[in-house]
Design a protein around this motif. Structure first.
Motif, short mmCIF file in Angstrom:
data_model
loop_
_atom_site.label_atom_id
_atom_site.label_comp_id
_atom_site.label_asym_id
_atom_site.label_seq_id
_atom_site.Cartn_x
_atom_site.Cartn_y
_atom_site.Cartn_z
N LEU A 149 0.85 -1.18 0.00
CA LEU A 149 0.00 0.00 0.00
C LEU A 149 0.89 1.23 0.00
N ASP A 150 0.64 2.14 -0.94
CA ASP A 150 1.42 3.37 -1.04
C ASP A 150 0.89 4.36 -0.01
N ARG A 151 1.47 4.32 1.16
CA ARG A 151 1.00 5.14 2.28
C ARG A 151 1.11 6.63 1.97
N SER A 152 2.20 7.04 1.30
CA SER A 152 2.42 8.47 1.06
C SER A 152 1.32 9.07 0.20
N TRP A 153 0.80 8.29 -0.77
CA TRP A 153 -0.23 8.81 -1.65
C TRP A 153 -1.54 9.04 -0.89
N LEU A 154 -1.97 8.06 -0.10
CA LEU A 154 -3.20 8.22 0.67
C LEU A 154 -3.07 9.35 1.68
N GLU A 155 -1.92 9.43 2.34
CA GLU A 155 -1.75 10.47 3.35
C GLU A 155 -1.73 11.85 2.71
N TRP A 156 -1.10 11.97 1.53
CA TRP A 156 -1.15 13.26 0.85
C TRP A 156 -2.59 13.61 0.47
N PHE A 157 -3.32 12.66 -0.08
CA PHE A 157 -4.68 12.95 -0.53
C PHE A 157 -5.56 13.41 0.62
N LEU A 158 -5.47 12.72 1.74
CA LEU A 158 -6.29 13.08 2.90
C LEU A 158 -5.88 14.43 3.48
N SER A 159 -4.58 14.64 3.64
CA SER A 159 -4.10 15.87 4.28
C SER A 159 -4.30 17.08 3.39
N ALA A 160 -4.03 16.95 2.09
CA ALA A 160 -4.12 18.09 1.19
C ALA A 160 -5.55 18.56 1.00
N VAL A 197 7.12 4.77 -13.75
CA VAL A 197 5.74 5.23 -13.63
C VAL A 197 5.06 4.71 -12.37
N LEU A 198 5.25 3.43 -12.07
CA LEU A 198 4.42 2.76 -11.07
C LEU A 198 4.99 2.88 -9.66
N ALA A 199 4.18 3.43 -8.77
CA ALA A 199 4.48 3.44 -7.34
C ALA A 199 3.74 2.25 -6.72
N PRO A 200 4.44 1.22 -6.26
CA PRO A 200 3.77 0.00 -5.82
C PRO A 200 2.67 0.27 -4.79
N GLY A 201 1.49 -0.30 -5.05
CA GLY A 201 0.42 -0.24 -4.07
C GLY A 201 -0.38 1.04 -4.05
N ILE A 202 -0.35 1.83 -5.11
CA ILE A 202 -1.13 3.07 -5.12
C ILE A 202 -2.61 2.73 -5.10
N ARG A 203 -3.40 3.57 -4.47
CA ARG A 203 -4.84 3.37 -4.37
C ARG A 203 -5.59 4.51 -5.05
N LEU A 237 -3.80 4.04 -13.32
CA LEU A 237 -2.80 4.75 -14.11
C LEU A 237 -2.94 6.26 -13.90
N THR A 238 -4.17 6.75 -13.80
CA THR A 238 -4.40 8.17 -13.50
C THR A 238 -3.70 8.56 -12.21
N MET A 239 -3.84 7.73 -11.17
CA MET A 239 -3.20 8.05 -9.89
C MET A 239 -1.68 8.04 -10.01
N HIS A 240 -1.14 7.06 -10.74
CA HIS A 240 0.31 7.00 -10.92
C HIS A 240 0.83 8.25 -11.62
N LEU A 241 0.16 8.68 -12.66
CA LEU A 241 0.60 9.85 -13.40
C LEU A 241 0.43 11.12 -12.57
N TRP A 242 -0.66 11.21 -11.82
CA TRP A 242 -0.85 12.35 -10.92
C TRP A 242 0.31 12.44 -9.92
N LYS A 243 0.59 11.30 -9.30
CA LYS A 243 1.63 11.32 -8.28
C LYS A 243 2.97 11.71 -8.87
N HIS A 244 3.31 11.20 -10.03
CA HIS A 244 4.60 11.53 -10.63
C HIS A 244 4.67 13.03 -10.95
N ALA A 245 3.58 13.59 -11.49
CA ALA A 245 3.58 15.02 -11.81
C ALA A 245 3.70 15.86 -10.55
#
Length: 506
Positions: free
Chosen positions: A217-228, A316-322, A477-485
């Protein structure tokens, strides 16, 4: 391996998953052992039964319907939910989402059938054929799972647990637990204490639960989404804990969420214990905890490597992105409309103003509930600021929701939902797709017009012209590209659809 279809439980494929104890398939199907009368999850550590002695079933309810008892070693009902209910859009999958949300507990099978637009007879026939059990049996299995969770992880009394799990009586609760687990509720609790020690937390009005998920699970992505996206007065983010108040069918609940290794820690202060199961279902939906990240990333990797430069999948791929879901459909739509064409910070400011003016205070005014659609329809124009046309569109959407002209729930089809959203003034394709993706946990929506997604694709050299190769995982894939940008910021113009996502990097 790809997810196992509930309609096509290939014996050899399922048995291979059982012999390798592949945890990815936990929750996707269940192994019923005829010689013991027990059903297990595929990763059960017990000795693998002989092929002649097993059958594979799509749901725990089907196993229970067949007279099998839940294994008390692997706890099959405690597995993460099946990702099939999000990847599939048929009647059975949509019914499973609504059953998890407690529709049957609140209104019975007639309410479920009416919500889905089918007769009770049609619905029962389809569910029995597809899932091995009718709607009442599926709801009963869901109640049994909730009951076991509370018995083994809380100090609640058995009468409180029966009420919280949705049983009509203590007798029904006792009979169901004995039938499903072959022991009494008291024995279940004693067994748990022997295994784990007497470490159950005191409730003190707050329940603390562990919500499992499939690794990674990509913890950083979920935590960014919730906090931001935390709007002051409605949500807080502090020391890795996301907190907010949520309107529930029988009142409200204050939730606290933090991502831990192997589980999400959820604290729930419930106004009414009957709201426990639907609240847990919404939290799992919000965090996309039932996803199969390994299978998704393997499929995306194959699609990328087949048409792009070597090694691109690793970039491109951050393992476990949600793909974050939502807690409430109307709130999701209105907040998305408020946030159009502006930054995340500005959107949070507008939402905070709306919540402060029209939201109901709870917890001694520490939090406010998001305003009702009726309140926004009546007073939103007095509170919201910005272009008059956008304010009118938001108030118009609230009016449609309040009057029942627009219905948002997880049992809708993506095509019907998108059509109704596009019929609203001020809602374009990006907003309709974004809301559909999050409300339905639809895994296959690529926000190809989003500027941040397009920039991520440009940075990585990903061609968005031909997207079929990534089906049915284009939302990921949308989430992966968002996160990379977002992790590689450059200038992104304000006032563009999707730019509001690019204000804070994970």
């Amino acid at each position: 391996m790809d997810p196992v279809s509930a309609n096509d439980l290939d014996f050899e494929r399922c048995y291979r998953a059982v012999t390798t104890r592949d945890a990815r398939f936990d929750g996707q199907f269940f192994t019923a052992v005829r010689t013991t009368g027990i059903y297990c999850r595929p990763s059960c550590p017990a000795i693998t039964p002989k092929p002649a002695n097993v059958t594979f079933l799509p749901t725990a309810a089907a196993a229970q319907q067949g007279g099998y008892r839940a294994c008390r070693r692997c706890l099959p009902d405690a597995a993460p939910g099946s990702p099939l209910w999000n990847t599939r859009a048929d009647l059975a999958a949509r019914a499973m989402r609504l059953i998890a949300d407690g529709v049957i507990e609140r209104g019975g099978v007639p309410a479920l059938a009416d919500t889905l637009g089918y007769s009770q007879r049609q619905l029962t026939r389809v569910l029995t054929s597809e899932l091995g059990a009718g709607p009442l049996a599926l709801a009963r299995a869901h109640r049994a799972h909730t009951a076991r969770l509370l018995i083994q992880t809380t100090r609640l009394t058995m009468s409180d647990i029966a009420f919280a799990a949705g049983f009509a009586s203590i007798r029904q609760f006792n009979d169901t637990v004995r039938e499903v687990f072959a022991v009494s509720p008291t024995t279940l609790r004693e067994e748990s204490r022997r295994r784990n020690g007497d470490t159950l937390p005191a409730t003190n009005g707050v329940l603390t639960l562990r919500l499992p998920y499939r690794e990674p699970l990509d913890r950083s992505w979920l935590e960014w989404f919730l906090s931001a996206h935390a709007a002051p007065g409605l949500e807080t983010w502090e020391d890795g804990v996301f907190t907010r108040a949520l309107r529930t069918p029988h009142g409200h609940t204050t939730i606290g969420l933090s991502v831990q290794p192997g589980h999400v820690r959820a604290s729930l202060a419930l106004h009414d214990m009957r709201d426990l199961a639907p609240t847990v279902a919404r939290l799992r939906h919000l965090l996309d905890l039932d996803a199969d990240p390994v299978g998704i990333d393997e499929a995306l990797s194959a699609g990328l490597e087949s048409t792009h430069r070597e090694g691109i999948a690793g970039a491109v791929l951050a393992p476990g992105i949600r793909v974050p879901g939502c807690l409430d459909g109307p709130e999701l739509l209105l907040r998305t409309m408020i946030g159009q064409q502006i930054s995340v910070a500005a959107a949070n400011t507008h939402v905070a103003r709306l919540v402060q003016a029209l939201g109901e205070p709870v917890d001694g005014a520490a939090h406010h509930l998001f305003p009702t659609t009726e309140a926004i329809a009546e007073h939103g124009a007095e509170v919201l600021t910005g272009p008059a046309r956008r304010v009118e569109a938001i108030v118009g959407a609230a009016r449609a929701l309040a009057g029942g002209d627009l219905v948002l729930h997880s049992g809708r089809t993506a095509a019907d939902l998108r059509r109704d959203l596009l019929a609203l003034d001020g809602v374009g394709p990006w907003t309709a797709d974004y809301v559909t993706m999050r409300l339905l946990a639809d895994p296959d929506i690529l926000l190809h017009t989003d500027l941040v997604v397009r920039r991520g694709a440009s940075l990585l050299g990903v061609d968005l012209a031909d997207t079929a190769r990534w089906a049915p995982w284009r939302s990921y894939l949308t989430m992966h590209l968002w996160k990379h940008a977002l992790a590689n910021p450059t200038s992104v113009p304000d006032g563009a659809a999707g730019a509001r996502k690019a204000r804070t990097a994970p």
